[in-house]
Structure formats: structure tokens, C-alpha cells
Write a protein that holds these residues in place. Structure first.
Motif, short mmCIF file in Angstrom:
data_model
loop_
_atom_site.label_atom_id
_atom_site.label_comp_id
_atom_site.label_asym_id
_atom_site.label_seq_id
_atom_site.Cartn_x
_atom_site.Cartn_y
_atom_site.Cartn_z
N VAL A 36 0.87 -1.19 0.00
CA VAL A 36 0.00 0.00 0.00
C VAL A 36 0.90 1.24 0.00
O VAL A 36 1.89 1.29 0.73
N THR A 41 -2.89 0.77 -4.17
CA THR A 41 -2.19 -0.50 -4.39
C THR A 41 -1.73 -0.54 -5.85
O THR A 41 -2.21 0.23 -6.68
N PRO A 46 -8.74 -2.67 -3.83
CA PRO A 46 -8.52 -2.79 -2.39
C PRO A 46 -8.04 -4.18 -1.99
O PRO A 46 -8.06 -5.11 -2.80
N THR A 102 -7.87 -2.86 3.59
CA THR A 102 -7.15 -1.61 3.32
C THR A 102 -6.98 -1.43 1.80
O THR A 102 -7.54 -2.17 1.00
N GLY A 103 -6.24 -0.39 1.43
CA GLY A 103 -5.93 -0.17 0.01
C GLY A 103 -7.11 0.34 -0.80
O GLY A 103 -7.17 0.12 -2.01
N HIS A 104 -8.03 1.06 -0.17
CA HIS A 104 -9.25 1.48 -0.87
C HIS A 104 -9.07 2.75 -1.71
O HIS A 104 -10.03 3.28 -2.26
N ARG A 105 -7.87 3.28 -1.75
CA ARG A 105 -7.51 4.42 -2.60
C ARG A 105 -8.57 5.52 -2.55
O ARG A 105 -8.90 5.99 -1.50
N GLY A 127 -12.66 4.61 -0.38
CA GLY A 127 -12.87 3.95 0.92
C GLY A 127 -14.17 4.32 1.61
O GLY A 127 -14.71 3.52 2.38
N THR A 138 -17.11 -3.62 2.29
CA THR A 138 -15.92 -4.16 2.94
C THR A 138 -16.28 -4.71 4.31
O THR A 138 -15.84 -5.80 4.70
N PHE A 168 -9.79 -9.22 -4.87
CA PHE A 168 -9.29 -8.34 -3.80
C PHE A 168 -8.47 -9.09 -2.76
O PHE A 168 -8.04 -8.51 -1.77
#
Ligand SMILES: Cc1cc2nc3c(=O)[nH]c(=O)nc-3n(C[C@H](O)[C@H](O)[C@H](O)COP(=O)(O)OP(=O)(O)OC[C@H]3O[C@@H](n4cnc5c(N)ncnc54)[C@H](O)[C@@H]3O)c2cc1C
Length: 387
Positions: A232, A320, A325, A339-342, A345, A352, A372
Motif C-alpha cells: 500500500v 495498491t 482494495p 485496506t488499500g481502498h484508494r 474507501g 468491505t 481483492f
């Protein structure tokens, strides 16, 4: 090493929109979830988000799994916010359902917007092509000089600064706990199984399962297995908050033009964003970015120049390498990722939370969530790390 007396089925590292949503939904499934947040809740990236819920406006070729996930989460939103308001005993979490307009100012932008329309039509997404005059009938605040617009009636918005505090209350209401000012150093593993976490003061907190939801800071946690080195990285976004002293009315819908957007909160407040920059953990704000955001926004909606600037700040989107994500179980028993939802999120918090809460009670992730899986980065990690 001291051990803290916390009884938790699930320890969630990170009290942002994602970690709190996961903890709330896990609590509703009968698990006792404890959120460990190094500062105050909701002061990470979630604090800066505009809160657009825009799977259709943001559709990108090659990211079809993200489109499906985003549409699914957008469908969950009405129920998510209604249940959240009830659980947190608040009237509203700032969910507005006025839709979005994508607009073009000149011939080149209009041509690009026609391509955007064709892409959405190919996916069967609900979009309406509007002449400039039709767009101005719907949003009289738009500049007369516009060329073309697309109405995206299903892309809405929420106020993350109302959403996140409500989530923290909902976690407690569901039998969980939020521990602020509790920085986690890393995860504790023994015999290929999660035992809990190690705090920065050296003490350990035991938990049956651990969810990593520390956003852009997730890779800094120690003790992670080699196969769970998730790449990330921060993507900086400069963003401005303004209000209209005359009250609401300048705009109803979110207005977007390329990377620039104006998000009305419905009460006279507006969010104007955003840059997208690869600058590591830098959160300084620049005169150039302020200039460009305001120039584009006033060209689209001249009334923006009358607004009062309340804040200009920068947040860090957790990106990412494949822009998707990271959701689901890690490589060892009891470890989960969220995580990693840019840039999505806030949109993706409900879906999620459902996916991770399901995994925490032993449900298999649905087939469509395979894209994912954290394991997609395992080869990169073993091969010496990703850029
Ligand atoms: C300018 C900008 C605009 C955006 N606009 C939108 C939008 O319109 N719509 C949308 O859907 N998304 C938007 N986003 C993206 C969205 O903000 C993120 O995807 C989302 O906030 C990520 O939430 P999170 O909970 O994963 O991360 P965060 O909110 O960063 O939460 C992570 C938390 O973990 C805590 N933490 C970190 N390390 C530790 C540790 N070691 N111990 C304990 N706690 C720790 C942090 O303090 C933080 O509170 C935007 C982002 C930016 C920057």
C-alpha cells in the motif's frame, strides 16, 4: 512484556471509515471487536475524503471488479446509513441523494465526455446525456459556457466527518470498544497463528483475530508474515472546504470535470477537490494546487468565487499497484486485511465491512471477491517486494 487485559474476539488496527465499519458489523454478528487507534478516530485519510459515492462517475476500463464492488456498496448505502443513524442515535450522517453531473467546457472535453458516455453505456450503467442548456436547467449555478454534460442520477455523497464519529458510537453500541491514542507496533504471531497485537509501549493485547485497517500506514506494522507484505502506498490529494454565507442553494448535485469536483453537503458547505500526487507521506499544501482547483471550479460554477474558504489540506489515499482494495483473510490463521481502498474507501466501507465481518465468523468470501484477496501480492513479496 506486559499483557493488557482486554477480551476481544477481534482486534481492529485503525479507526478510520474502514476499521470502524468492520468493527460495527462484526459486533452485530456477535463478535466483541476492539478498535485500536493510534490517535483520535477518523483523523487519518477518512478526515479528508469528499465522501462521493460515485461508482458510475469513476468507472475505469480494466477495473471492472472495482465497478461491481462499488455498485454493490452504493446499493448497500441507504440501509447502512439508516441503521447507523439508529445505532448511533443521530438524526443524520450527512447522506445526500441528489446525484452527479459530469461536465465538459470545450470541444475537446466534450469529445472525451462522449467517450465516457459510451463506456458507461457499454456497461449498461444509468447515465443521461444532456445539452448544456438542459444541464443548466437542472443546476442553474453552472457556467453558461459549458458544452455538454452527463447526468449520473445514482452517484450520491455522504459527509465522512459525520459518518465516522457515528461509526465509533455504533461500535460501542454493538458491544465493542474503541481505544484511541493506542498505537499498535505490530501483530503477534506464534506457530503460524495470530495471538493478538503488540502495542508501541511494548505490551501485548490478545485477540482471536486481527483485522489490519490502518490505511496507508498498514505496511509499517511489524511482525507480518512475508506473504502478507501488502504494497500500500500514499497518493496525496489536496482538497479544499468552503461554505456559502448565504446558505445552501448554489448546487444540488456533485459537479465533476476530470479530476476536479465540487461536492455540496446540502447545507451551504462545499468540498472542492482534488489533486492526485505521488509524493510519499508529504501532506503539505501548495499555492499551485489551490490555484488550479479554484480556477477549474470557478470556470464550472462561477458562484464558487463568493464562497468562504474554511480549510485547505491534504490527505493520503491508500493505493495498491493494481488500484484494487485488499479485502479478506491473510496468509496465517486469524489475520484479515481491509485496506488499500484508494479514492473509494468511503464508498466501499459498507461492502468491505460485510465481507470482512463474514470472514471473521467463518464465511467463505464470495467468488467475486477473489480479485481483492491479499494473496495476490504474495508472489511480489517473496520476489523481493513491490514498488
Ligand atoms: C483528497 C481525498 C479525497 C477523497 N475523496 C473520496 C471520496 O469522495 N469518496 C470515497 O469513497 N473516498 C474518498 N477518498 C478516499 C478515502 O478517504 C479512503 O479510501 C478512506 O478514507 C480509507 O479509509 P481507511 O479507514 O482505510 O483509512 P484511514 O481513514 O486512514 O484510517 C486508518 C486509521 O489507522 C490509524 N493507524 C495507522 N497506523 C496505526 C497503528 N500503528 N496503530 C493504530 N492505529 C493506526 C490511523 O491513525 C487512521 O485513523 C478520498 C481521499 C482523499 C485523500
Amino acid at each position: 512484556m506486559t499483557e493488557q487485559s482486554v477480551t476481544a474476539d477481534v482486534l481492529v488496527i485503525g479507526g478510520g471509515a474502514i476499521g470502524l465499519s468492520v468493527a460495527w458489523r462484526a459486533g452485530e454478528r456477535g463478535l466483541r471487536a476492539v478498535v485500536l487507534e493510534r490517535g483520535a478516530v477518523g483523523r487519518g485519510t477518512s478526515h479528508y475524503a469528499a465522501g462521493m459515492l460515485a461508482p458510475v462517475a469513476e468507472v475505469t476500463p480494466g477495473e471492472e471488479p472495482l465497478l461491481e464492488l462499488g455498485l454493490r456498496s452504493a446499493r448497500l448505502y441507504p440501509r447502512f446509513v439508516a441503521e447507523l443513524a439508529q445505532a448511533a442515535s443521530v438524526d443524520s450522517v450527512g447522506y445526500t441523494t441528489s446525484g452527479t453531473l459530469l461536465v465538459a467546457r470545450d470541444a475537446d472535453e466534450a469529445e472525451a465526455l462522449e467517450r465516457e458516455l459510451a463506456l458507461r453505456q457499454r456497461f449498461g450503467l444509468p447515465v443521461e446525456r444532456l445539452r448544456a442548456s438542459e444541464a443548466r436547467q437542472r443546476e442553474p449555478g453552472l457556467a453558461p459556457a459549458l458544452r455538454l454534460a452527463l447526468d449520473v442520477p445514482g452517484d450520491h455523497a455522504v459527509d465522512p466527518r459525520m459518518l465516522v464519529p457515528a461509526l465509533a458510537v455504533a461500535v460501542a453500541a454493538a458491544g465493542g470498544e474503541v481505544r484511541e491514542h493506542t498505537p499498535v507496533a505490530g501483530v503477534a504471531l506464534t506457530g503460524g497463528r495470530i495471538q493478538g497485537v503488540v502495542l508501541q509501549d511494548g505490551s501485548t493485547v490478545r485477540g482471536e483475530q486481527v483485522v489490519i485497517a490502518a490505511g496507508v500506514w498498514s505496511p509499517q506494522l511489524s511482525g507480518l508474515p512475508e506473504a502478507d507484505r501488502i504494497p500500500v502506498r500514499p497518493i496525496k490529494g489536496q482538497i479544499m472546504r468552503l461554505h456559502d454565507p448565504a446558505g445552501p442553494g448554489l448546487l444540488q448535485r456533485v459537479i465533476r470535470m476530470g479530476p476536479t469536483y465540487i461536492t455540496p453537503r446540502g447545507d451551504g458547505r462545499y468540498v472542492l477537490g482534488a489533486t492526485s500526487e505521488e509524493r510519499g507521506f508529504d501532506t503539505t499544501v501548495t499555492a499551485g494546487a489551490a490555484f488550479e482547483l479554484l480556477r477549474d471550479a470557478t470556470e464550472l460554477v462561477p458562484g464558487v468565487s463568493e464562497l468562504v474558504v474554511d480549510e485547505f489540506a491534504a490527505g493520503l489515499r491508500p493505493g495498491t499497484p493494481d488500484n484494487l482494495p485488499v479485502i479478506g483473510p491473510g496468509s496465517v490463521e486469524g489475520l484479515h486485511w481491509a485496506t488499500g481502498h484508494r479514492r473509494g474507501g468511503i464508498l466501499l466501507a459498507p461492502v468491505t465491512a460485510d465481507l470482512v465481518a463474514g470472514a471473521l465468523v467463518g464465511e467463505a468470501l464470495p467468488e467475486e471477491a477473489v480479485a481483492f484477496a491479499p494473496s495476490r501480492f504474495a508472489a511480489l513479496a517473496v520476489g523481493g517486494g513491490a514498488s
